[in-house]
Scaffold this active site. Structure first.
Site: not given
Length: 356
Positions: A102, A169, A193
């Site tokens: 990511w 992030d 998540k």
């Protein structure tokens, strides 16, 4: 019986959140309407949004410190674009730490806005550790990092102290551990998540970093416009925001981030201790960088795979296979995962050892 859900995301939520959100689908606040059909401008939902934004700042220790919280759509992947759009100057540059899939995706998007410096990368080692000892250019418009790498099971334990804005992030470890969150200027995290269902993204912004890059920003991608509209610039993802609020309320009632960090440390220690003790298994991430959220491990002998897979499935475990980039297994033990479920997995690993 409900399964022990080790899915990396969309992931486990607490029973309390399921029950309250299910009731709200049938009848929200005794209004005779479902949370799925009420107006986002209604008094009841405006109160939800206001509380969710305030509670997010409260749990991070950022209330009254110049930060705003937003609940936006588009997932964390949209923030890969919004961060450079709002912070990178025309002709400017940004610095990125490449610590996983990511992080790499964020780098790809940033390159469309200007010079993007990769200060360090662990790609050549299949992202099995967090890069260290790197230097961040002082003339960069911002530095971007990913606090937890879901696929590879690594987690940043320290963050560089910089004189430029820091963007992080935190999609897979938001609200899981105590940090000095004032060291970050923008934090973003997809809800699915560790906070709620897929469909909304929490973005926490230090307002003073905005409006300095000289760019013309499309309205929907402009953090300042979303702040001015109190996270209601367009119709928000009503149900994901409400469910995220329920999770934040659960966490607050539990004792906040410090309380859940203690539980998370216990869960991670229980599972990592078994991986290290059991001769049939080995971890994939560097020990010093192991994630407390995503535990990645392999069988030392693939001949035991069919037996192990049958055993954990029989124990009502779900979502354990690892990402194809790593293989093996990945146990995602987010905030809502009870330690009792971790013990079930550990018992299965011990039973495999006894069986072979």
């Amino acid at each position: 019986m409900k399964k022990h859900n080790y899915s990396a995301g969309p992931s486990i939520l607490t029973p309390e959140v399921f029950e309250k959100s299910a009731q709200a689908i049938l009848d929200f606040n005794n209004s005779g309407l479902s949370i799925l059909e009420i107006s986002h401008r209604s008094k009841d939902f405006v109160a939800v949004m206001e509380e969710a934004r305030a509670l997010a700042l409260d749990l991070l220790g950022l209330t009254g410190k110049g930060y705003q919280a937003l609940f936006l759509a588009g997932g964390a992947s949209l923030e890969f674009i919004m961060a450079p759009y709002n912070l990178m100057k025309e002709g400017g540059k940004a610095a990125y730490l490449d610590s996983g899939t990511w992080a790499s995706a964020a780098i790809k998007e940033a390159k469309a806005f200007g010079e993007t410096v990769i200060v360090a990368s662990s790609k050549e080692q299949n992202y099995n550790h967090i890069p260290k000892g790197y230097t961040v250019p002082e003339d960069a418009d911002y530095f971007h990092c990913t606090s937890n790498n879901t696929i590879f099971g690594t987690q940043m334990k320290e963050f560089p102290k910089l004189n430029i804005p820091v963007v992080c992030d935190m999609s897979s470890d938001i609200f899981s551990r105590v940090l000095d969150f004032t060291q970050f200027d923008i934090i973003y995290a997809g809800a699915q998540k560790n906070m709620g269902p897929a469909g909304t993204t929490l973005v926490v912004i230090k307002e003073e970093v905005l409006g300095k890059n000289g760019r013309v920003i499309p309205s929907m991608l402009d953090y300042a416009k979303h702040i001015k509209a109190e996270s209601m610039y367009n119709t928000p993802p009503v149900f994901p925001v409400y469910t995220s609020l329920l999770t934040l309320q659960w966490l607050k009632n539990l004792g906040g981030v410090a309380a859940i960090e203690k539980i998370n440390n216990e869960k991670a220690a229980l599972l990592y201790n078994e991986i290290d003790r059991n001769p049939l298994f080995r971890g994939t991430a560097a020990v010093e960088d192991r994630s407390n959220m995503n535990v990645t491990f392999l069988l030392n002998d693939e001949a035991h795979k069919d037996t192990f897979d049958a055993m954990w499935k029989a124990a009502n475990i779900s979502g354990l296979p690892g990402h194809r980039s790593v293989g093996g297994y990945r146990a995602s033990i987010y905030n809502a995962m009870p330690i009792e479920s971790v013990q079930v997995l550990v018992d299965v690993m011990k039973a495999l050892e006894a069986a072979v």
